[in-house]
Design a protein around this motif. Structure first.
Motif, short mmCIF file in Angstrom:
data_model
loop_
_atom_site.label_atom_id
_atom_site.label_comp_id
_atom_site.label_asym_id
_atom_site.label_seq_id
_atom_site.Cartn_x
_atom_site.Cartn_y
_atom_site.Cartn_z
N THR A 38 0.17 11.84 2.66
CA THR A 38 1.18 10.79 2.54
C THR A 38 1.67 10.73 1.09
O THR A 38 2.87 10.65 0.83
CB THR A 38 0.60 9.42 2.95
OG1 THR A 38 0.10 9.54 4.27
CG2 THR A 38 1.63 8.33 2.90
N GLY A 44 6.12 6.08 2.26
CA GLY A 44 6.61 5.39 3.46
C GLY A 44 7.48 6.26 4.35
O GLY A 44 7.44 6.11 5.59
N VAL A 47 5.21 8.17 6.40
CA VAL A 47 4.51 7.31 7.36
C VAL A 47 5.40 7.04 8.58
O VAL A 47 4.94 7.06 9.72
CB VAL A 47 4.05 5.99 6.69
CG1 VAL A 47 3.47 5.02 7.72
CG2 VAL A 47 3.00 6.28 5.62
N ILE A 48 6.72 6.85 8.34
CA ILE A 48 7.63 6.60 9.47
C ILE A 48 7.66 7.81 10.41
O ILE A 48 7.54 7.69 11.63
CB ILE A 48 9.06 6.30 8.95
CG1 ILE A 48 9.05 4.97 8.19
CG2 ILE A 48 10.06 6.25 10.09
CD1 ILE A 48 10.35 4.65 7.48
N PHE A 207 0.39 -0.59 -1.77
CA PHE A 207 1.24 -0.91 -0.62
C PHE A 207 2.59 -0.22 -0.77
O PHE A 207 3.11 0.41 0.15
CB PHE A 207 1.42 -2.43 -0.57
CG PHE A 207 1.57 -2.95 0.81
CD1 PHE A 207 0.45 -3.25 1.57
CD2 PHE A 207 2.83 -3.15 1.37
CE1 PHE A 207 0.58 -3.72 2.87
CE2 PHE A 207 2.97 -3.62 2.66
CZ PHE A 207 1.83 -3.92 3.40
N GLU A 208 3.12 -0.38 -1.96
CA GLU A 208 4.43 0.21 -2.24
C GLU A 208 4.38 1.73 -2.11
O GLU A 208 5.25 2.37 -1.53
CB GLU A 208 4.84 -0.18 -3.66
CG GLU A 208 6.27 0.18 -3.97
CD GLU A 208 6.68 -0.45 -5.30
OE1 GLU A 208 7.19 0.26 -6.15
OE2 GLU A 208 6.45 -1.68 -5.47
N LEU A 210 2.38 3.54 -0.32
CA LEU A 210 2.21 3.99 1.07
C LEU A 210 3.40 3.66 1.96
O LEU A 210 3.69 4.37 2.90
CB LEU A 210 0.98 3.33 1.68
CG LEU A 210 -0.34 4.06 1.60
CD1 LEU A 210 -1.41 3.25 2.29
CD2 LEU A 210 -0.27 5.43 2.26
N PHE A 211 4.06 2.53 1.66
CA PHE A 211 5.08 2.08 2.61
C PHE A 211 6.52 2.14 2.13
O PHE A 211 7.43 2.05 2.93
CB PHE A 211 4.75 0.67 3.10
CG PHE A 211 3.46 0.62 3.87
CD1 PHE A 211 3.36 1.24 5.11
CD2 PHE A 211 2.34 0.00 3.36
CE1 PHE A 211 2.17 1.23 5.82
CE2 PHE A 211 1.14 -0.02 4.07
CZ PHE A 211 1.05 0.60 5.29
N LYS A 212 6.73 2.28 0.82
CA LYS A 212 8.13 2.33 0.38
C LYS A 212 8.66 3.74 0.62
O LYS A 212 8.15 4.71 0.07
CB LYS A 212 8.20 1.98 -1.11
CG LYS A 212 9.61 1.74 -1.57
CD LYS A 212 9.64 1.19 -2.97
CE LYS A 212 10.95 1.56 -3.60
NZ LYS A 212 10.90 1.52 -5.04
N PRO A 213 9.68 3.85 1.48
CA PRO A 213 10.13 5.20 1.83
C PRO A 213 10.87 5.90 0.69
O PRO A 213 11.77 5.33 0.10
CB PRO A 213 11.08 4.97 3.01
CG PRO A 213 11.15 3.52 3.24
CD PRO A 213 10.45 2.80 2.15
N LEU A 270 -4.24 3.73 7.84
CA LEU A 270 -3.40 2.99 6.88
C LEU A 270 -4.26 2.12 5.96
O LEU A 270 -4.03 2.08 4.75
CB LEU A 270 -2.37 2.13 7.63
CG LEU A 270 -1.28 2.94 8.37
CD1 LEU A 270 -0.41 2.02 9.22
CD2 LEU A 270 -0.41 3.72 7.38
#
Ligand code: PFF
Length: 450
Positions: A38, A44, A47-48, A207-208, A210-213, A270
């Motif tokens: 990742t 992110g 992850v999507i 968080f950012e 892992l999840f910010k694309p 996650l």
């Protein structure tokens, strides 16, 4: 007509089946591979894509695999043979069962080596070896560790021995008992670590991350990696889910169980990512350290942070639980096959197969030291070759043919009747197993072997 060979074992409850399947799914793939791929593929955005792969391809094939196991009610080759006999389809399908049995055993050969690193690091952490370690020392510690064939062989043997000792006792007294200890243990540790992560001050950054694309880091390769990982993490294509399904009583809903398995595997991956990156960022370290994340970067953090001994030991304890509950599932398809088709006792089957995997695993042990520069397939070490053959060849082929078998050999009624598919999802499921999953997996397969 000859008697069908059937499995005589059964899970005690639906919950324990789900836990065992989650135990198989949650492993080094979640704790070690998912966070770093990742990190390397755009956070992110990756992850999507990964979640789409899990939902559109992973979940339907998982349902298909468990369904085949329960309908055939035997080890993978025998389960397929039983269904082939009932449906009058080609005997060639049985090859799918052999691919599964062999794939699981081969993956165990090197998975056990890496799981051994986990046990070694657990012991190191317990004895305070990481305390006060800086980056150079952590690197040196890792280099010295993998340079020793005898050390790696020792830890590889420990994993294999534990695996054999669990499976030798059978489904109820062996696998279920181990799962009943390891899965709650894993979950509790993960939650304690998540609690710690909230105190690092780096949870937001993690968080950012892992999840910010970041779509610019996402390449075609990333998509292939996401799909390959979706398979690996759900233990698909190697007959594991098939054999666990063969021990499942008829009144359990396969669809419901599969949703639990997929949700738990994804959520645990996650959370593990959040925990790992919070520890890494919280200690001012870099995330992009690739495969070394677990065995090189984290020990530095554990060596420096307050409570590092406690959290480090817990962390590597969790790695051991995750890896062992996956390892037992890799050998089970072959055990059930030797038992049912070759008249082996479980004891004899477990020791024979364990010895086989252990011996072949020595090649992977040597890949990190004496055979570091010995190439087998193109420029790959023995370890790399085994990984490639299983993850890139046998796994996608197994997954693709599983989907094709369930999609085309069975009628819609047979397929849905066995799995408990709600009618409103039936058509979508049919399209996914008949077309979408096989085509996409085939594309990945061609891309990854050419
Ligand atoms: N799903 C496991 C992981 O994520 O580590 C790996 C695995 C287990 C692959 C069992 C294949 C298998 F049959």
């Amino acid at each position: 007509m000859a008697q069908l060979k059937l499995s005589t074992q059964a899970w005690t409850s639906q919950t324990i089946f789900i836990l065992a399947a989650i135990g198989s799914a949650v492993g080094l793939g979640n704790l070690w591979k998912f966070p770093y791929i990742t990190g390397e593929n755009g956070g992110g955005a990756f992850v999507i894509v990964y979640l789409l792969c899990i939902l559109l391809i992973g979940l339907p094939i998982l349902i298909a695999e468990i369904t085949l196991g329960r309908a055939g009610k035997a080890s993978p080759p025998q389960a397929i043979a039983n269904i082939v006999r009932e449906t009058g389809s080609s005997k060639l399908w049985v090859l799918l069962g052999f691919n599964a049995v062999m794939g699981g055993l081969l993956i165990l050969t090197f998975y056990s080596v890496i799981a051994g690193w986990g046990i070694a690091y657990f012991v190191d952490s317990l004895f305070g070896v990481f305390s006060g370690m800086n980056a150079d020392q952590a690197q040196q510690h890792f280099d010295d560790f993998v340079a020793s064939p005898s050390g790696l062989t020792f830890w590889h043997s420990v994993v294999m021995l534990l695996t054999i000792l669990i499976v030798v006792k059978g489904v109820r007294s062996g696998i279920e008992r181990a799962i009943n200890i390891m899965m709650p243990g894993l979950l509790i540790i993960l939650l304690v670590l998540l609690g710690y992560a909230t105190t690092t001050g780096a949870l937001g950054q993690s968080f950012e991350f892992l999840f910010k694309p970041n779509f610019s880091a996402l390449t075609t390769d990333s998509v292939l990696i996401a799909l390959g990982h979706a398979f690996f993490t759900l233990s698909l294509g190697f007959g594991t889910m098939m054999v666990y399904g063969s021990y499942m009583p008829k009144d359990y809903s396969i669809v419901r169980a599969s949703l639990w398995i997929v949700a738990a595997d994804t959520i645990i991956a996650l959370i593990a990512g959040l925990v790992i990156f919070s520890i890494v960022f919280g200690n001012g370290l870099e995330a992009g350290s690739g495969p070394g994340l677990l065995f090189q970067t984290l020990p530095i953090a554990f060596g420096q942070m307050t409570g590092g001994w406690f959290f480090g030991t817990l962390f590597f304890g969790m790695v051991v639980f995750a890896a062992l509950s996956s390892a037992i599932s890799m050998i089970e398809p072959a055990i059930s096959w030797l038992e049912q088709n070759w008249g082996f006792t479980r004891r004899k089957a477990a020791w024979t197969l364990g010895l086989f995997s252990w011996t072949l695993g020595l090649g992977s042990v040597l890949s990190f030291n004496l055979w570091k520069n010995v190439h087998f397939l193109q420029d790959k070490t023995f370890f790399g070759t085994m990984d490639f053959l299983t993850s890139n060849v046998m796994l996608p082929l197994g997954g693709m043919f599983t989907a094709l078998f369930v999609g085309w050999v069975w009628t819609q009624q047979q397929r849905d009747g066995e799995s408990g598919m709600p009618p409103k999802w039936s058509n979508l499921y049919g399209v996914l197993v008949k077309f979408v999953a096989p085509v996409l997996v085939f594309v990945v397969f061609v891309e990854s072997v050419t």
